[in-house]
Design an enzyme around this catalytic site. Sequence first.
Site, short mmCIF file in Angstrom:
data_model
loop_
_atom_site.label_atom_id
_atom_site.label_comp_id
_atom_site.label_asym_id
_atom_site.label_seq_id
_atom_site.Cartn_x
_atom_site.Cartn_y
_atom_site.Cartn_z
N SER A 188 0.81 -1.21 0.00
CA SER A 188 0.00 0.00 0.00
C SER A 188 0.85 1.27 0.00
O SER A 188 1.60 1.51 -0.94
CB SER A 188 -0.96 -0.05 1.20
OG SER A 188 -1.94 0.94 1.12
N ASP A 199 10.67 5.21 -9.78
CA ASP A 199 10.35 5.95 -11.00
C ASP A 199 11.27 7.15 -11.20
O ASP A 199 11.63 7.49 -12.33
CB ASP A 199 8.89 6.41 -10.97
CG ASP A 199 7.92 5.29 -11.33
OD1 ASP A 199 8.37 4.14 -11.48
OD2 ASP A 199 6.72 5.57 -11.48
N LYS A 213 -0.63 -3.94 -3.43
CA LYS A 213 -1.92 -3.33 -3.07
C LYS A 213 -1.93 -1.91 -3.62
O LYS A 213 -1.41 -0.99 -3.01
CB LYS A 213 -2.14 -3.32 -1.56
CG LYS A 213 -3.51 -2.76 -1.17
CD LYS A 213 -3.72 -2.73 0.33
CE LYS A 213 -5.11 -2.15 0.65
NZ LYS A 213 -5.33 -2.01 2.12
#
Length: 280
Positions: A188, A199, A213
Amino acid sequence: MTLDGDKLQVTGVQDDTPAAKAGIQADDRIVKIDGQTLEGLSLNDAVGLLKNSENDTVTLSIEREGEADLIETEVTKEKLAAIVADGKMLDDKIGYLAISEFTGLTSEQFQKAYQSLQDQGMERLIIDLRGNPGGLVTAVCDTLRQILPEGLIVYTEDKNGKREEYTCDGDTPISIPLVVLVNENTASAAEIFTGAVKDYGIGTIVGTTTFGKGIVQNTFQLSDGSVVKLTIAHYYTPLGNDIHKVGITPDVEVELPDDATSDVQLEKALEVVKGLESAE
């Protein structure tokens, strides 16, 4: 703490706390709580044994490197502000900062630990998110704003395509080598952290593929007093990756076997972070 097989590993001990007063040290491994082994328990269940005992004290059986026998110690329970982000200096000016959950306390505790490590001359950093089940989107974004460059942190989309973005002004981007440690229980909000670091390319991800999740859920109370939890949106990493039921694959994969006699994932993280070039 992290769960290592059937033992709870202590990642750090705050000064002037019941654990410190009882002589517990970082890297100790708790093998029994009030005489009960932790075999077959999840991290949450094991921690629950510590928290939910009705007694004023809890007896821990501890395994410590260099000690042939288990150490028995009694810890007096006190109400303390939860420690969800804590750091320590390792050898070679490497900082280690563990985040156990993203709550309303995380950002401030991260800031204090991060600043303390910088004050001690930290030149490289390992952030440990292993076993972190997630928490508040706002908390992880406030934490990430302390290390990310300017740009998108994460965005959510509901079933109607309505998009909400969380951004960073990039005032304090991290400029030292960074490794983020993850495992299959990193979930999560902890995956929001991991996805943003990956990224933007500001750190190397080490460990095993995360939980996967990638949804935002809210709880709603019904008229009969019961509560229902509903998925209200999906979240996406800065580059638009949907990690739900997929997880995030680390840059350097390393398992932690159940029979491991040392924390091989942390050892690999140390090896990796030493080999990274500084952005300064």
